[in-house]
Design a protein around this motif. Structure first.
Motif, PDB file in Angstrom:
ATOM      1  N   ARG A 151      -2.387   4.726   7.460  1.00 26.15           N
ATOM      2  CA  ARG A 151      -1.397   4.387   8.477  1.00 26.15           C
ATOM      3  C   ARG A 151      -0.108   5.146   8.198  1.00 26.15           C
ATOM      4  NH1 ARG A 151      -5.846   2.729   9.893  1.00 26.15           N
ATOM      5  NH2 ARG A 151      -6.371   0.529   9.943  1.00 26.15           N
TER       6      ARG A 151
ATOM      7  N   GLU B 229       3.494   5.444  10.154  1.00 27.16           N
ATOM      8  CA  GLU B 229       4.289   4.862  11.243  1.00 27.16           C
ATOM      9  C   GLU B 229       5.632   5.585  11.292  1.00 27.16           C
ATOM     10  OE1 GLU B 229       4.689   0.377  11.980  1.00 27.16           O
ATOM     11  OE2 GLU B 229       6.535   0.957  10.946  1.00 27.16           O
TER      12      GLU B 229
ATOM     13  N   LEU C 185       2.494   3.866  15.374  1.00 28.04           N
ATOM     14  CA  LEU C 185       1.453   4.363  14.483  1.00 28.04           C
ATOM     15  C   LEU C 185       0.951   5.725  14.960  1.00 28.04           C
ATOM     16  CD1 LEU C 185      -0.698   1.198  13.727  1.00 28.04           C
ATOM     17  CD2 LEU C 185       0.762   2.465  12.137  1.00 28.04           C
TER      18      LEU C 185
ATOM     19  N   ARG D  76     -10.045   4.625  13.568  1.00 28.56           N
ATOM     20  CA  ARG D  76      -8.816   4.628  12.769  1.00 28.56           C
ATOM     21  C   ARG D  76      -9.022   4.249  11.308  1.00 28.56           C
ATOM     22  NH1 ARG D  76      -4.350   0.796  13.870  1.00 28.56           N
ATOM     23  NH2 ARG D  76      -4.888  -0.795  12.387  1.00 28.56           N
TER      24      ARG D  76
END
Length: 169
Positions: free
Chosen positions: A44, A46, A51, A60
């Protein structure tokens, strides 16, 4: 002075992705890690509360950490070496787009661009997403520490896996 959007980097749901003799791959717990395996899971990133998409191959949670550990280190190395740096990660596997990181002083940007080696296409909603250069450097170091700590905690062969890949910890 307006502060730049933040960047955060973390991992989720790490697992061993091991090729099957009959094709495909199986998902195994980290405890089964051997030196020839791949570690996959959710990466991840961000930026400004959004995201970053397109990081995984099939979904993902199918990010190859061997690839991204090296590429994020490459971004960091490029950013540390120059106040004006560009780093392109264009693997092209499974139709992935390219990820273009740029540094301009204390400001940095991520764009998702057309792959030059596959049919991966740019994402028009991810052009020049801005964040602070220093935050990337801090987050990258924190992410690596967390990743390697998790690996060592859950996988008896973690150190051999890390050494085989010549990864900086």
């Amino acid at each position: 002075m307006t502060s730049l959007p933040t960047i955060r980097i973390w991992h989720e749901q790490l697992y061993v992705s091991r090729a099957r003799h009959e094709g495909g791959a199986e998902k195994l717990p980290l405890a089964s890690l051997s030196v020839d395996d791949h570690v996959h899971g959710g990466l991840r990133i961000e930026i400004g509360g959004r995201l970053v998409p397109h990081l995984g191959y099939f979904d993902r949670d199918d990010v190859c950490f061997m690839a991204w550990l090296g590429e994020l280190q490459g971004v960091t190395d490029a950013f540390v070496s120059s106040d004006s740096a560009t780093y392109l990660y264009d693997e092209g596997e499974q139709g992935q787009p390219g990820f273009l990181f740029q540094r301009r002083g204390d400001r940095a940007f991520l764009s998702i661009v057309d792959s030059q080696i596959s049919d991966g296409e740019a994402d028009t909603t991810w052009q020049c997403a801005e964040f602070a250069t220093e935050e990337l450097l801090v987050e990258h170091a924190r992410f690596r520490e967390s990743f390697f700590t998790t690996l060592r905690k859950e996988a008896p062969e973690a150190d051999r896996w890390i050494q085989r890949r010549q990864l900086k910890t």
